[in-house]
Design a protein around this motif. Structure first.
Motif, PDB file in Angstrom:
ATOM      1  N   ASP A   1      49.802  46.836  24.308  1.00  0.00           N
ATOM      2  CA  ASP A   1      48.464  46.712  24.893  1.00  0.00           C
ATOM      3  C   ASP A   1      48.013  45.259  24.920  1.00  0.00           C
TER       4      ASP A   1
ATOM      5  N   ARG B   1      50.297  43.112  27.397  1.00  0.00           N
ATOM      6  CA  ARG B   1      50.468  43.636  28.758  1.00  0.00           C
ATOM      7  C   ARG B   1      50.195  42.612  29.852  1.00  0.00           C
ATOM      8  N   PHE B   2      49.124  41.859  29.714  1.00  0.00           N
ATOM      9  CA  PHE B   2      48.719  40.936  30.784  1.00  0.00           C
ATOM     10  C   PHE B   2      49.045  39.470  30.494  1.00  0.00           C
TER      11      PHE B   2
ATOM     12  N   ASP C   1      44.824  39.468  35.730  1.00  0.00           N
ATOM     13  CA  ASP C   1      45.475  40.567  36.437  1.00  0.00           C
ATOM     14  C   ASP C   1      44.394  41.496  36.987  1.00  0.00           C
ATOM     15  N   VAL C   2      44.588  41.986  38.191  1.00  0.00           N
ATOM     16  CA  VAL C   2      43.574  42.824  38.832  1.00  0.00           C
ATOM     17  C   VAL C   2      43.325  44.130  38.070  1.00  0.00           C
ATOM     18  N   ASP C   3      44.248  44.545  37.220  1.00  0.00           N
ATOM     19  CA  ASP C   3      44.078  45.767  36.427  1.00  0.00           C
ATOM     20  C   ASP C   3      43.464  45.514  35.054  1.00  0.00           C
ATOM     21  N   ASN C   4      43.155  44.274  34.741  1.00  0.00           N
ATOM     22  CA  ASN C   4      42.633  43.928  33.417  1.00  0.00           C
ATOM     23  C   ASN C   4      41.097  43.943  33.438  1.00  0.00           C
ATOM     24  N   ALA C   5      40.538  45.147  33.434  1.00  0.00           N
ATOM     25  CA  ALA C   5      39.081  45.310  33.541  1.00  0.00           C
ATOM     26  C   ALA C   5      38.305  44.603  32.432  1.00  0.00           C
TER      27      ALA C   5
ATOM     28  N   TYR D   1      53.102  39.132  38.815  1.00  0.00           N
ATOM     29  CA  TYR D   1      51.787  39.672  38.471  1.00  0.00           C
ATOM     30  C   TYR D   1      50.812  39.536  39.639  1.00  0.00           C
ATOM     31  N   ASN D   2      49.985  40.554  39.820  1.00  0.00           N
ATOM     32  CA  ASN D   2      48.951  40.558  40.852  1.00  0.00           C
ATOM     33  C   ASN D   2      47.671  40.032  40.197  1.00  0.00           C
TER      34      ASN D   2
END
Length: 182
Positions: free
Chosen positions: A32, A35-36, A131-135, A161-162
């Motif tokens: 976790d 991850r980014f 990262d676009v998924d890392n809220a 990575y996006n």
């Protein structure tokens, strides 16, 4: 340049030390937490990563700080100015151990690091590569007053990575800081 020591209400930001390896390995060993920031790595890889971050101070005159919790003396993460070869801009980034999430430490430390970068490095802007998924990091960037500047490219091997650059100018930062302290 040797890293300075910066104290906030609850944190000490200081140079990276070899004694930080246990915490660094925990950060990079947790799926976790890692991850980014490049993904999970074993202890030996974490040491090499830590050495690269520490070496940035010699090569660039700045780098990330180790983050130490004042109340316990525990290493809880890394954050600060970062701009390795091929990076899309002058970044202040953050990565904390999962056990330190949700306490406002990243905002507290990032604020001190952004102040330091603007005051000591002469930067005209600061970005956060997220990262676009890392809220949670997107929410922190917004809390710091940064806006989404759009997609950006990272150098290999991180080019998969996006990510978007979130950022603001020095003038925007200073105006926001003045408004919140008034």
């Amino acid at each position: 340049m040797s890293p300075p020591t910066i104290e906030t209400e609850r944190l000490i930001l200081r140079g990276i030390q070899e004694a930080d390896l246990d915490g660094w390995a925990e950060l990079m060993g947790d799926p976790d937490s890692a991850r980014f920031i490049g993904g999970v790595m074993k202890r030996a890889g974490a040491w090499r990563s830590m050495a690269a971050f520490a070496g940035s101070w010699s090569l660039k005159g700045f780098g990330m700080f180790s983050v130490v919790e004042k109340s316990t003396g525990r290493w809880i993460g890394r954050l600060g100015p970062w701009q390795p070869e091929g990076w899309p801009g002058t970044e202040v980034g953050w990565s904390l151990l999962k056990s330190a999430w949700g306490r406002g430490y990243a905002a507290e430390g990032a604020t001190a690091a952004i102040d330091w970068a603007f005051d000591n490095l002469g930067w005209s802007e600061v970005i956060h590569v997220i990262d676009v998924d890392n809220a949670p990091s997107i929410a922190l960037a917004e809390r710091l007053g940064s806006t989404d500047l759009g997609p950006c490219a990272l150098p290999p091997p991180l080019d998969k990575y996006n990510v978007h650059a979130w950022g603001q100018s020095r003038d925007q930062w200073l105006a926001r800081q003045a408004a919140t302290s008034a």
